[in-house]
Write an enzyme that holds these catalytic residues in place. Structure first.
Site, PDB file in Angstrom:
ATOM      1  N   ASP A  49       0.866  -1.172   0.000  1.00  0.00           N
ATOM      2  CA  ASP A  49       0.000   0.000   0.000  1.00  0.00           C
ATOM      3  C   ASP A  49       0.915   1.238   0.000  1.00  0.00           C
ATOM      4  O   ASP A  49       2.109   1.131   0.318  1.00  0.00           O
ATOM      5  CB  ASP A  49      -0.879  -0.058   1.260  1.00  0.00           C
ATOM      6  N   ASP A  51      -0.079   5.121   0.982  1.00  0.00           N
ATOM      7  CA  ASP A  51      -0.252   6.101   2.065  1.00  0.00           C
ATOM      8  C   ASP A  51      -0.172   5.442   3.434  1.00  0.00           C
ATOM      9  O   ASP A  51      -0.912   4.497   3.717  1.00  0.00           O
ATOM     10  CB  ASP A  51      -1.620   6.798   1.942  1.00  0.00           C
TER      11      ASP A  51
HETATM   12  P1  TMP Z   1      -4.810   4.074   0.365  1.00  0.00           P
HETATM   13  O1  TMP Z   1      -3.734   4.949  -0.231  1.00  0.00           O
HETATM   14  O2  TMP Z   1      -4.437   3.559   1.734  1.00  0.00           O
HETATM   15  O3  TMP Z   1      -5.186   2.969  -0.556  1.00  0.00           O
HETATM   16  O4  TMP Z   1      -6.146   4.948   0.620  1.00  0.00           O
HETATM   17  C1  TMP Z   1      -6.445   6.194   0.118  1.00  0.00           C
HETATM   18  C2  TMP Z   1      -6.848   7.158   1.215  1.00  0.00           C
HETATM   19  O5  TMP Z   1      -7.225   8.394   0.581  1.00  0.00           O
HETATM   20  C3  TMP Z   1      -8.051   6.767   2.067  1.00  0.00           C
HETATM   21  O6  TMP Z   1      -7.680   6.569   3.419  1.00  0.00           O
HETATM   22  C4  TMP Z   1      -8.999   7.975   2.013  1.00  0.00           C
HETATM   23  C5  TMP Z   1      -8.172   9.072   1.402  1.00  0.00           C
HETATM   24  N1  TMP Z   1      -8.928  10.045   0.587  1.00  0.00           N
HETATM   25  C6  TMP Z   1      -8.682  11.404   0.792  1.00  0.00           C
HETATM   26  O7  TMP Z   1      -7.879  11.763   1.653  1.00  0.00           O
HETATM   27  N2  TMP Z   1      -9.363  12.295   0.014  1.00  0.00           N
HETATM   28  C7  TMP Z   1     -10.265  11.926  -0.941  1.00  0.00           C
HETATM   29  O8  TMP Z   1     -10.851  12.782  -1.628  1.00  0.00           O
HETATM   30  C8  TMP Z   1     -10.505  10.521  -1.134  1.00  0.00           C
HETATM   31  C9  TMP Z   1     -11.484  10.062  -2.173  1.00  0.00           C
HETATM   32  C10 TMP Z   1      -9.803   9.618  -0.353  1.00  0.00           C
END
Ligand code: TMP
Length: 307
Positions: A49, A51
């Protein structure tokens, strides 16, 4: 912690307990390590992953930004609209009481609305470059060493994110200053026309449907890394790599390897916050849990015992 971070103070850094590695079932981990080591790097692939896993959760006492969070459009009205969506939907993302099918619909709604606002606001590639250079985002210590080690051993790395592929690639360019031929980003990808965002490619990946994308995503990786580039040949085919090292920061990230038909999987979880409340769940779900925003050096040490 959050109060200190919001104030931009250093209290968080001073009061943070040191990072720890927690292994729920050492015997099971030892068995998996032995099985993976026996087949070596030729059968191994890494799925990570982005973030909060490859990147740090805290940076100098402030929350590190995500690929979505760092984005600033030329028209700030659109940033405000996306922030309002974040404030509404982010608590729902973590709510333990919303049933999964309902939550999935909410996440689809959030991603669709955010993507539409990025298009409507006319995001440009230049906005992306500027946003990344102004962002509070950093890879964990040891990430570069881990990537170098895996590249040297010919182990493919799939970075699988519900964020934005184009931003993640720009973060790689600006923060790592080098590219790795074994790394592929699987995330929501933008389509630009004359430098302006006009659409997103393919099916949206949000936090709750990563498992549905695992298999579709394996094909392009196979094509991109395994074929057409001569030297790597079939060696990089992820379908033939039946041992998986998975890195995530949410239990939902475990779904990233669904459908891959792996033989052995070691799952490593970064537990960045609510450590006391979540440690039990995490140490049951992941083979190794790194707490308190630890570095990637522990993962590098483990990988070097596998290859
Ligand atoms: P991931 O990188 O762990 O797969 O998840 C993406 C993260 O992005 C999730 O925790 C929610 C976040 N997010 C935002 O901060 N802003 C947004 O507009 C959206 C759609 C998601």
């Amino acid at each position: 912690r959050i109060a200190a971070a919001k104030m931009g103070g250093s209290a968080d850094v001073l009061t943070s307990p040191p990072a720890q590695a927690v292994i729920g079932d050492p015997e099971s981990l030892a068995k998996k390590k032995a099985a993976i080591r026996e087949l070596g790097p030729a059968k191994l692939q890494v799925i990570a992953d982005f973030d909060g896993t490859l990147t740090r959760y805290w940076i100098d006492g402030c929350r590190g930004q995500t690929s979505h969070g760092l984005l600033q459009q030329s028209d700030p009205v659109y940033d405000a609209k996306r922030q309002a969506l974040y404030e509404y939907y982010h608590p729902l993302e973590y709510s333990p009481t919303i049933p999964i099918d309902e939550k999935t619909k909410l996440m689809e709604e959030w991603w669709d609305k955010t993507h539409s606002l990025l298009i409507e606001g006319g995001l440009t590639y230049n906005d992306i470059q500027k946003s990344v250079s102004n962002a509070n985002i950093a890879f964990r210590d040891g990430v570069v060493e881990l990537f170098e080690f895996l590249e040297e051993k010919g182990v493919p790395v799939l970075v699988f994110s519900a964020g934005l592929a184009d931003i993640i690639e720009e973060v790689f360019r600006q923060k790592l200053h080098r590219s790795f031929k074994n790394i592929k980003i699987v995330s929501n990808r933008m389509v630009f026309d004359n430098g302006r965002l006009v659409a997103f490619k393919g099916k949206t990946i949000h936090v709750l449907n990563k498992n549905e994308h695992a298999l579709d995503m394996a094909a392009p990786v196979h094509e991109q890394l395994g074929e057409g580039n001569g030297s790597n040949g079939d060696n990089m085919s992820v379908k033939k790599r039946t041992n998986v090292l998975l890195l995530g920061d949410h239990t939902g990230d475990l779904g990233m390897s669904d459908g891959l038909n792996y033989e052995n999987r070691i799952a490593i979880g970064f537990l960045n916050n609510n450590v006391e409340e979540s440690l039990k769940t995490y140490s049951e779900a992941f083979d190794v849990v790194f707490t308190n925003d630890g570095s990637m050096h522990g993962v590098l040490q483990l990988v070097s015992q596998l290859c």
